[in-house]
Design an enzyme around this catalytic site. Structure first.
Site, PDB file in Angstrom:
ATOM      1  N   ARG A  53       3.274   4.267  -0.014  1.00 10.11           N
ATOM      2  CA  ARG A  53       3.648   5.576   0.246  1.00 10.11           C
ATOM      3  C   ARG A  53       3.460   6.162  -1.250  1.00 10.11           C
ATOM      4  O   ARG A  53       2.331   6.842  -1.828  1.00 10.11           O
ATOM      5  CB  ARG A  53       5.131   5.696   0.620  1.00 10.11           C
ATOM      6  CG  ARG A  53       5.330   7.240   1.056  1.00 10.11           C
ATOM      7  CD  ARG A  53       5.494   8.335   0.029  1.00 10.11           C
ATOM      8  NE  ARG A  53       6.898   7.880  -0.710  1.00 10.11           N
ATOM      9  CZ  ARG A  53       7.136   8.566  -2.042  1.00 10.11           C
ATOM     10  NH1 ARG A  53       6.700   9.597  -2.365  1.00 10.11           N
ATOM     11  NH2 ARG A  53       8.545   8.137  -2.548  1.00 10.11           N
ATOM     12  N   ASP A  54       4.348   5.946  -2.248  1.00 11.03           N
ATOM     13  CA  ASP A  54       4.144   6.586  -3.479  1.00 11.03           C
ATOM     14  C   ASP A  54       2.951   5.971  -4.128  1.00 11.03           C
ATOM     15  O   ASP A  54       2.276   6.655  -4.992  1.00 11.03           O
ATOM     16  CB  ASP A  54       5.543   5.888  -4.229  1.00 11.03           C
ATOM     17  CG  ASP A  54       5.531   7.133  -5.364  1.00 11.03           C
ATOM     18  OD1 ASP A  54       4.833   8.008  -5.757  1.00 11.03           O
ATOM     19  OD2 ASP A  54       6.692   7.327  -6.114  1.00 11.03           O
ATOM     20  N   HIS A  82       9.419   5.166 -12.593  1.00  4.14           N
ATOM     21  CA  HIS A  82       7.927   5.199 -13.029  1.00  4.14           C
ATOM     22  C   HIS A  82       7.917   4.514 -14.501  1.00  4.14           C
ATOM     23  O   HIS A  82       8.712   4.821 -15.243  1.00  4.14           O
ATOM     24  CB  HIS A  82       7.486   6.617 -12.825  1.00  4.14           C
ATOM     25  CG  HIS A  82       7.289   6.930 -11.514  1.00  4.14           C
ATOM     26  ND1 HIS A  82       6.045   7.264 -10.931  1.00  4.14           N
ATOM     27  CD2 HIS A  82       8.044   7.208 -10.335  1.00  4.14           C
ATOM     28  CE1 HIS A  82       6.050   7.601  -9.600  1.00  4.14           C
ATOM     29  NE2 HIS A  82       7.510   7.654  -9.207  1.00  4.14           N
ATOM     30  N   ASN A  86       4.056   4.169 -10.357  1.00  3.96           N
ATOM     31  CA  ASN A  86       5.287   3.306 -10.264  1.00  3.96           C
ATOM     32  C   ASN A  86       5.518   2.124 -10.962  1.00  3.96           C
ATOM     33  O   ASN A  86       4.486   1.536 -11.810  1.00  3.96           O
ATOM     34  CB  ASN A  86       5.760   2.865  -8.872  1.00  3.96           C
ATOM     35  CG  ASN A  86       5.729   3.942  -8.036  1.00  3.96           C
ATOM     36  OD1 ASN A  86       6.718   4.684  -7.874  1.00  3.96           O
ATOM     37  ND2 ASN A  86       4.617   4.509  -7.509  1.00  3.96           N
ATOM     38  N   CYS A  97       3.452  11.434  -8.369  1.00  5.16           N
ATOM     39  CA  CYS A  97       3.670  12.308  -7.376  1.00  5.16           C
ATOM     40  C   CYS A  97       2.577  13.357  -7.654  1.00  5.16           C
ATOM     41  O   CYS A  97       2.300  13.780  -9.069  1.00  5.16           O
ATOM     42  CB  CYS A  97       4.979  12.979  -7.824  1.00  5.16           C
ATOM     43  SG  CYS A  97       5.146  14.672  -6.933  1.00  5.16           S
ATOM     44  N   HIS A 137      14.534   4.139  -8.137  1.00  5.85           N
ATOM     45  CA  HIS A 137      13.078   4.489  -8.227  1.00  5.85           C
ATOM     46  C   HIS A 137      12.462   4.834  -9.317  1.00  5.85           C
ATOM     47  O   HIS A 137      12.716   6.075  -9.729  1.00  5.85           O
ATOM     48  CB  HIS A 137      12.825   5.629  -6.970  1.00  5.85           C
ATOM     49  CG  HIS A 137      11.323   5.666  -6.819  1.00  5.85           C
ATOM     50  ND1 HIS A 137      10.464   4.832  -5.731  1.00  5.85           N
ATOM     51  CD2 HIS A 137      10.460   6.851  -7.301  1.00  5.85           C
ATOM     52  CE1 HIS A 137       9.371   5.531  -6.034  1.00  5.85           C
ATOM     53  NE2 HIS A 137       9.284   6.663  -6.977  1.00  5.85           N
TER      54      HIS A 137
END
Length: 315
Positions: free
Chosen positions: A16-17, A210, A250, A241, A208
């Protein structure tokens, strides 16, 4: 320290990310291969896709197809990013049972990312939660820009805590605190995690992070020490993002694994993960960002985590 790490879940968010900024739509079959490799390796939980509009985030276009191909047992360990009750309905119809309901603490990023105000996203969460309950699922309250916003700058803690105390978020099973632009430092992460745990002791707390400013692993460890139950990372440090200027990858899964040494990880397993990650990065034409993976390819052969045999990294 070891006991704390052993009780922490590492969630991989590559699909996903991790894929969002690559611009590359991987075939459903390849995504399934990645999911099953990670699950078979022992990674407890994965984030496998998003219901974001395919025209805005093309790498997510086949998320529903991926969900449909997974078994019910596999889906119990997989999360899907959603932003509306309709997203939850569509993902649930495909078979998903774990939903990460995401919006931003700041209006500016929520408008850029989701196309509505933070208040509108809050208003819709009870409906998303109700749909989740009808299918026996779990729902996470995922708060982007929980530390800083690319448009508004630093985010006061009280704005995050007000959302956690809002009755409309009361049905959440987990709280996800996102350092969306990777600008937080360990003391900030520890403080917010501690307060989130105090306000919502009924929920797991997820960090979460980065690695934009090189604080990814340090922040994850600070979150764990403060009581976080889950930390997120992606293979090779992929991610970011597309609606947050300045966001980058990430925190690398390889770095988090090496730092925390989960029970399913030993040097041979680490070698397989590094090799798999390198193949994926080459496929996506992305640079390697994991420092632990780079270390594993060093000449320090006396260290058991260094990869001595190239064949040991094969899928």
């Amino acid at each position: 320290m070891t006991t704390t790490f052993d009780s922490t879940v590492l969630r991989d968010v590559t699909l996903r990310d991790g894929l969002q900024l690559t611009g590359r739509l991987l075939p459903t079959s390849r995504k399934l291969e990645i999911i099953r490799f990670l699950l078979d390796t022992g990674v407890p939980e994965l984030e496998i896709g998003s219901l974001a509009r395919a025209d805005l985030v093309p790498p997510m276009a086949n998320t529903l197809e991926v969900i449909e191909e997974l078994t019910a047992a596999e889906l119990t360990r997989c999360w899907v990013w959603v932003a509306t009750p309709r997203h939850v309905e569509k993902a649930a119809d495909a078979g998903a049972r774990n939903f990460q309901y995401c919006f931003s603490v700041t209006d500016a990023h929520n408008q850029a990312n989701i196309g509505r105000t933070t208040e509108a996203s809050l208003d819709a969460m009870p409906a998303a939660t109700a749909i989740t309950r009808t299918v026996g699922g779990r729902i996470q309250l995922c708060l982007a820009t929980a530390f800083t916003c690319p448009f508004d700058g630093p985010v006061p803690e009280w704005k995050v805590l007000d959302i956690l105390a809002d009755p409309r978020t009361g049905g959440a099973d987990d709280i996800v605190l996102c350092d969306t632009v990777g600008q937080a430092i360990p003391s900030q992460v520890a403080s917010l995690v501690e307060q989130a745990k105090w306000l919502r002791p009924d929920c797991r707390t997820v960090f979460h992070g980065h690695d934009t400013w090189g604080m990814g692993v340090a922040n994850a460890l600070a979150a764990i020490e403060a009581g976080a139950d889950v930390v997120d990372g992606s293979l090779g440090g992929l991610g970011g993002c597309p609606f947050a200027p300045g966001a980058s990858g990430n925190t690398a899964v390889e770095d988090l694994m090496f730092a925390t040494r989960p029970s399913y990880l030993d040097p041979p397993a680490f070698a397989r993960i590094v090799g798999f990650s390198e193949q994926l990065l080459a496929e996506l034409d992305e640079p390697p960002r994991s420092k632990a993976a780079q270390g594993a390819r060093s000449r320090a052969r006396a260290f058991e985590w260094v990869i001595a045999d190239p064949a040991s990294t094969s899928r």
